[in-house]
Design a protein around this motif. Structure first.
Motif, PDB file in Angstrom:
ATOM      1  N   ALA A   1       4.059  -0.766   7.986  1.00 32.66           N
ATOM      2  CA  ALA A   1       4.436  -1.842   7.073  1.00 32.66           C
ATOM      3  C   ALA A   1       3.939  -3.193   7.582  1.00 32.66           C
ATOM      4  CB  ALA A   1       5.950  -1.872   6.884  1.00 32.66           C
ATOM      5  N   VAL A   2       3.989  -3.417   8.891  1.00 29.93           N
ATOM      6  CA  VAL A   2       3.506  -4.675   9.460  1.00 29.93           C
ATOM      7  C   VAL A   2       2.000  -4.818   9.248  1.00 29.93           C
ATOM      8  CG1 VAL A   2       3.184  -5.944  11.611  1.00 29.93           C
ATOM      9  CG2 VAL A   2       5.381  -4.869  11.126  1.00 29.93           C
ATOM     10  N   LEU A   3       1.257  -3.743   9.494  1.00 32.45           N
ATOM     11  CA  LEU A   3      -0.188  -3.798   9.308  1.00 32.45           C
ATOM     12  C   LEU A   3      -0.556  -3.990   7.842  1.00 32.45           C
ATOM     13  CD1 LEU A   3      -1.274  -0.972  11.783  1.00 32.45           C
ATOM     14  CD2 LEU A   3      -1.562  -3.437  12.072  1.00 32.45           C
ATOM     15  N   ALA A   4       0.208  -3.378   6.945  1.00 35.08           N
ATOM     16  CA  ALA A   4      -0.057  -3.570   5.520  1.00 35.08           C
ATOM     17  C   ALA A   4       0.225  -5.009   5.095  1.00 35.08           C
ATOM     18  CB  ALA A   4       0.775  -2.597   4.701  1.00 35.08           C
ATOM     19  N   ALA A   5       1.298  -5.601   5.607  1.00 35.83           N
ATOM     20  CA  ALA A   5       1.590  -7.007   5.306  1.00 35.83           C
ATOM     21  C   ALA A   5       0.533  -7.926   5.889  1.00 35.83           C
ATOM     22  CB  ALA A   5       2.974  -7.370   5.843  1.00 35.83           C
ATOM     23  N   LEU A   6       0.022  -7.583   7.052  1.00 37.63           N
ATOM     24  CA  LEU A   6      -1.023  -8.391   7.680  1.00 37.63           C
ATOM     25  C   LEU A   6      -2.310  -8.353   6.870  1.00 37.63           C
ATOM     26  CD1 LEU A   6      -1.864 -10.038  10.192  1.00 37.63           C
ATOM     27  CD2 LEU A   6      -2.514  -7.883  11.270  1.00 37.63           C
ATOM     28  N   ALA A   7      -2.620  -7.203   6.279  1.00 31.81           N
ATOM     29  CA  ALA A   7      -3.852  -7.086   5.492  1.00 31.81           C
ATOM     30  C   ALA A   7      -3.776  -7.855   4.189  1.00 31.81           C
ATOM     31  CB  ALA A   7      -4.152  -5.613   5.214  1.00 31.81           C
ATOM     32  N   GLY A   8      -2.588  -8.005   3.598  1.00 35.31           N
ATOM     33  CA  GLY A   8      -2.468  -8.682   2.317  1.00 35.31           C
ATOM     34  C   GLY A   8      -2.043 -10.120   2.387  1.00 35.31           C
TER      35      GLY A   8
ATOM     36  N   GLY B   1       0.785  -1.217   0.000  1.00 31.25           N
ATOM     37  CA  GLY B   1       0.000   0.000   0.000  1.00 31.25           C
ATOM     38  C   GLY B   1       0.819   1.270   0.000  1.00 31.25           C
ATOM     39  N   GLY B   2       2.023   1.225  -0.529  1.00 30.51           N
ATOM     40  CA  GLY B   2       2.882   2.395  -0.586  1.00 30.51           C
ATOM     41  C   GLY B   2       3.915   2.458   0.509  1.00 30.51           C
ATOM     42  N   GLU B   3       3.835   1.585   1.515  1.00 27.19           N
ATOM     43  CA  GLU B   3       4.801   1.581   2.614  1.00 27.19           C
ATOM     44  C   GLU B   3       6.054   0.811   2.190  1.00 27.19           C
ATOM     45  OE1 GLU B   3       4.883   3.001   5.509  1.00 27.19           O
ATOM     46  OE2 GLU B   3       2.891   3.908   5.469  1.00 27.19           O
ATOM     47  N   LEU B   4       7.191   1.444   2.375  1.00 24.80           N
ATOM     48  CA  LEU B   4       8.464   0.785   2.086  1.00 24.80           C
ATOM     49  C   LEU B   4       9.094   0.315   3.384  1.00 24.80           C
ATOM     50  CD1 LEU B   4      10.452   0.115  -0.229  1.00 24.80           C
ATOM     51  CD2 LEU B   4      11.686   2.208   0.395  1.00 24.80           C
ATOM     52  N   PRO B   5       9.430  -0.963   3.506  1.00 21.87           N
ATOM     53  CA  PRO B   5      10.056  -1.430   4.749  1.00 21.87           C
ATOM     54  C   PRO B   5      11.394  -0.739   5.000  1.00 21.87           C
ATOM     55  CG  PRO B   5       9.261  -3.266   3.430  1.00 21.87           C
ATOM     56  CD  PRO B   5       9.164  -2.047   2.574  1.00 21.87           C
TER      57      PRO B   5
END
Length: 851
Positions: free
Chosen positions: A445-452, A357-361
């Protein structure tokens, strides 16, 4: 082995619900085992002591007396400087980033500093890519000594409510490690903060922004927002400063600084067209400078490169290809062209950012996620191209870049990239060497990875990341990861993990004083763990639920519900049911001659004792009737009815009333109380079957007056009977072959025996009525021949001579009850044409004579 992990599969699966184990190493005395539980942290949350336990769930208990934390102290200047440096984006490996000058913003900077120095709050509005963050950095350097608590940098990205921003402000100014105050204490502490707060990427407005500013009256805010953000309310008194694009000269200067050389005429003309298309946004010229640098590299414009002779085995062709200037469309949307000219590691990082979602780790994760040991340098490369922008302590794709990359296929592998990122973060967040603060920095980034991610990877990531978010006091991310984990566990059928997530949600709601939500979550968790026979988890849940019950009881004691007060000790008791008594008629003003004639005897003096007794007893009798027919409901006392004169007909008419309530026990609920006091359908009972009730014993004087009035009424009845017989016998046209009807009512009245004095007006004969009508007590039951049933009765007094009938004997009633008329009808067929009629009373309006 997963390419994103760099470790064997044994490090991906936690054992027994605990965090993943660190790499095996020989244990030494005095050091904990590598497979032990990770990160058991003790916190203070309001009035509770919270122990974050990743194995069985967090444990919560009230603070013991004497263990309350002391009042926090504010940070000094050195501590604030260190905190500010930690809040900036991390330094990137590789060559130093190019410092871009702040073009044509001196006027806006001076105005903002001047307004903040006066204590005013300012909203800096500008489109994405207008240079708001760079202007905030310049203002922060000028406002360092304006406020006693210095300058505080906060990020409002993803914040829709002021709660987390207030906690972040509190943690920045005060030295309160492992402590999250309650709402009341938080508002009391932030009210004492006097600082210049620079809030970038604001996403809230209206009442939420007003609440934030009311909570911190001693702070001056510089709010950076886009035009799409909700505007402040009219009462906020926030200054508005709009940040537009740059002029043509400023755009050319910025482009030359980015390229590092003077522009050619062709490039200057191209830059002018680009400025018109992009409205002078600085971000577009940063990206245009990156395009020109890449073009120079491809065209080998350096003199050193031209002098070298190309070799046989070099990949570069012998004949150089001239790369033209980008088109105007490519300059306005340069993400695709820029991404095609960067390294492979940088393009892999762009794919990961699109999947998240646009977040870069963080750049430290890119080697594991990409599979390249030098992939950490890709962040600096992308930042120099203008494809990334700093947001707080991390980097995101710049405005419009994600959409442009997804259109050319960078989002096709989003599900695979998100699953890879989720498995990597599940290993990293559960590692014992990772402190909670580092996990909180990667929250988005963690929440975005969790959603996908898929349900299995989502459950694993939520299970390991939730304790870290709780220990880092980033509770908004804690709640979001718990809800996502509970949903993923439900879909995956992991009952034990689902019980853990519900338990943590209940503990979180209890810490935030949301008791209803805490009870629901804890009861769900206890039920699931009871089905699994998890004794330790069930005990932890019941302890937390007991605290919820205690809080609810304390809240009910502080604010009791609305209740009806009991009646005062001196107030009269409510009657169990209404009393049936005589109802007097309402006196009216006589308007016709007949009415005035009928009303005259009531006011004229009469020597008759019966008549005077009847008129004297009118007022007490009407007052007693009014009091008896009124339902006494405390604390309202019944009003005394005025003394009015009533007729003899009103004394004998009975109007029973349906009891208001027949409840034998005291009402216990509010609905029963209102039902007793205000019945929904208070209909009168039929007059034929009145409910027997025990009337209260009247006073001796009142009883005597009532008896005298009754005796006078009976004397009038006797006179009416004689007159009716006389009129009936003198009639010359009897009906042919009609049945003889004899109606002999017997009336028993109390003592004494009263005879007619001779001065009372004789009642008039009754009006004709159908023979089948049921006679009422005290009225004639048979029709009178020769009378019209539609004739209006007259109230003219009668001139019948006195003593025309013998007195009627009246026997006293031993019980003192009301007179009870008894009507006996005898129908005997007879050939004679004579109708005998005996009436008990005559209506007051009947004529006295036949004429």
């Amino acid at each position: 082995m997963d390419r994103t992990q760099g470790r064997t599969e044994q490090h991906e699966q936690p054992t027994g619900g605990s965090a993943p184990a660190a790499p095996t190493a020989p244990a030494t005395p005095g050091t904990p085992a590598a497979a032990g539980p990770a990160r058991v942290v003790s916190l203070t949350a309001g009035g509770f002591a919270l122990t974050v336990n990743p194995v069985d769930g967090s444990e919560i208990e009230p603070l013991r007396p004497g263990t309350e934390p002391a009042l926090p102290a504010k940070r000094d200047a050195a501590a604030r400087a260190a905190r500010t440096a930690a809040a900036r984006p991390p330094a990137l490996p590789g060559p130093a980033a190019l410092v871009r000058p702040l073009q044509a913003r001196e006027e806006e900077r001076e105005r903002l500093v001047r307004l903040l120095g006066r204590g005013r709050s300012v909203r800096l509005t500008g489109p994405s890519g207008s240079g708001r963050s760079a202007l905030l950095d310049a203002v922060a350097d000028r406002c360092a000594g304006l406020a006693p608590d210095g300058v505080v940098r906060l990020s409002g990205f993803g914040q829709q409510q002021p709660g987390e921003l207030l906690h972040a402000l509190y943690a920045t100014v005060y030295e309160a490690e492992r402590e999250r105050p309650g709402r009341i204490e938080l508002l009391a502490r932030v009210r004492e903060i006097g600082a210049v707060v620079l809030l970038d990427d604001l996403e809230m407005g209206g009442t939420a922004l007003d609440e934030l500013m009311r909570a911190t009256p001693e702070c001056a805010y510089l709010l950076a927002a886009t035009p799409d953000t909700r505007a402040p309310s009219d009462d906020s008194h926030i200054e508005e400063v709009f940040l537009g694009g740059l002029g043509k000269a400023d755009c050319l200067e910025l482009l030359e600084a980015g390229v590092g050389r003077p522009l050619t005429d062709e490039e200057s003309a191209w830059a002018g067209d680009l400025r018109f298309a992009s409205e002078g946004l600085p971000l577009r010229f940063v990206q245009a400078a990156a395009l020109l640098r890449q073009r120079d590299e491809l065209n080998h414009s350096d003199e050193d490169d031209e002098e070298e002779e190309p070799g046989v085995f070099e990949e570069r062709p012998r004949d150089a290809v001239h790369v033209p200037l980008p088109t105007l469309a490519e300059g306005a949307a340069p993400a695709e062209l820029l991404a095609s000219r960067v390294s492979e590691s940088a393009r892999a990082a762009l794919r990961i950012a699109c999947a998240l979602g646009g977040e870069l780790p963080h750049h430290a994760h890119l080697p594991a996620l990409v599979g390249d040991t030098h992939a950490d340098t890709a962040v600096a490369e992308l930042l120099a191209c203008g494809l990334l922008t700093p947001v707080g302590t991390r980097y995101r794709l710049a405005a419009g870049v994600a959409r442009q990359l997804e259109e050319v296929g960078y989002g096709d592998t989003a599900s695979e990239e998100a699953r890879t990122a989720a498995r990597h973060y599940a290993w990293w967040t559960g590692h014992a060497s990772v402190v909670p603060e580092r996990v909180a920095a990667e929250a988005d980034a963690v929440l975005a990875a969790l959603a996908g991610a898929d349900v299995v990877a989502a459950v694993l990531l939520a299970r390991t990341a939730a304790p870290a978010f709780a220990a880092s006091l980033h509770w908004e991310a804690w709640e979001r990861v718990l809800r996502s984990g509970a949903e993923a566990a439900r879909k995956a059928g992991e009952v034990a993990e689902q019980a853990y997530f519900h338990h943590e949600l209940g503990v979180l709601a209890l810490c935030e004083e949301r008791l209803d939500r805490a009870r629901a979550e804890l009861e769900t968790s206890i039920g699931l763990r009871g089905a699994l026979a998890d004794k330790r988890g069930t005990v932890a849940g019941r302890r937390a639920l007991a605290l919820v019950v205690d809080r609810e009881t304390a809240g009910a004691a502080v604010s009791p519900p609305l209740r009806l007060e009991a009646p005062a000790p001196g107030a009269p008791a409510a009657a169990p049911e209404a009393v049936t008594v005589a109802t007097p008629t309402t006196p009216t003003t006589p308007t016709t001659p007949a009415e005035r004639g009928a009303a005259a005897p009531r006011v004229a003096p009469s020597p008759s004792p019966a008549s005077s007794a009847s008129s004297t007893a009118s007022a007490p009798d009407s007052r007693a009737a009014s009091e008896a027919s009124t339902t006494r409901v405390p604390p309202v006392a019944p009003a005394a009815a005025p003394a009015v004169a009533v007729s003899a007909e009103a004394v004998t008419r009975m109007t029973p009333v349906v009891p208001v309530t027949a409840r034998s026990e005291t009402p216990t609920t509010l609905s029963e109380v209102f039902e007793d006091a205000f019945p929904l359908d208070p209909k009168p009972a039929p007059p034929t079957a009145p409910r027997p009730t025990a009337a209260p014993a009247p006073a001796p004087g009142r009883r005597r007056l009532v008896l005298l009035a009754g005796a006078g009424a009976l004397a009038v009845v006797a006179l009416g009977t004689v007159v009716s017989l006389a009129l009936s016998s003198s009639d010359s046209g009897p009906p042919a072959q009609g049945p003889a009807v004899t109606s002999t009512p017997t009336v028993t009245a109390p003592d004494p025996t009263v005879a007619n004095s001779g001065n009372d007006p004789a009642p008039e004969p009754p009006v004709s009525a159908p023979p089948t009508a049921t006679p009422e007590p005290g009225q004639s039951a048979a029709p009178t021949p020769g009378r019209s049933p539609v004739r209006t009765p007259s109230r003219r007094p009668s001139s019948t001579p006195p003593n025309s009938a013998p007195p009627t004997a009246v026997s006293p009633s031993p019980t003192g009850a009301q007179p009870t008329p008894t009507v006996t009808e005898t129908v005997t067929p007879s050939p004679s044409a004579t109708t005998t009629q005996t009436g008990t009373t005559t209506p007051a309006g009947s004529p006295a004579t036949g004429g």
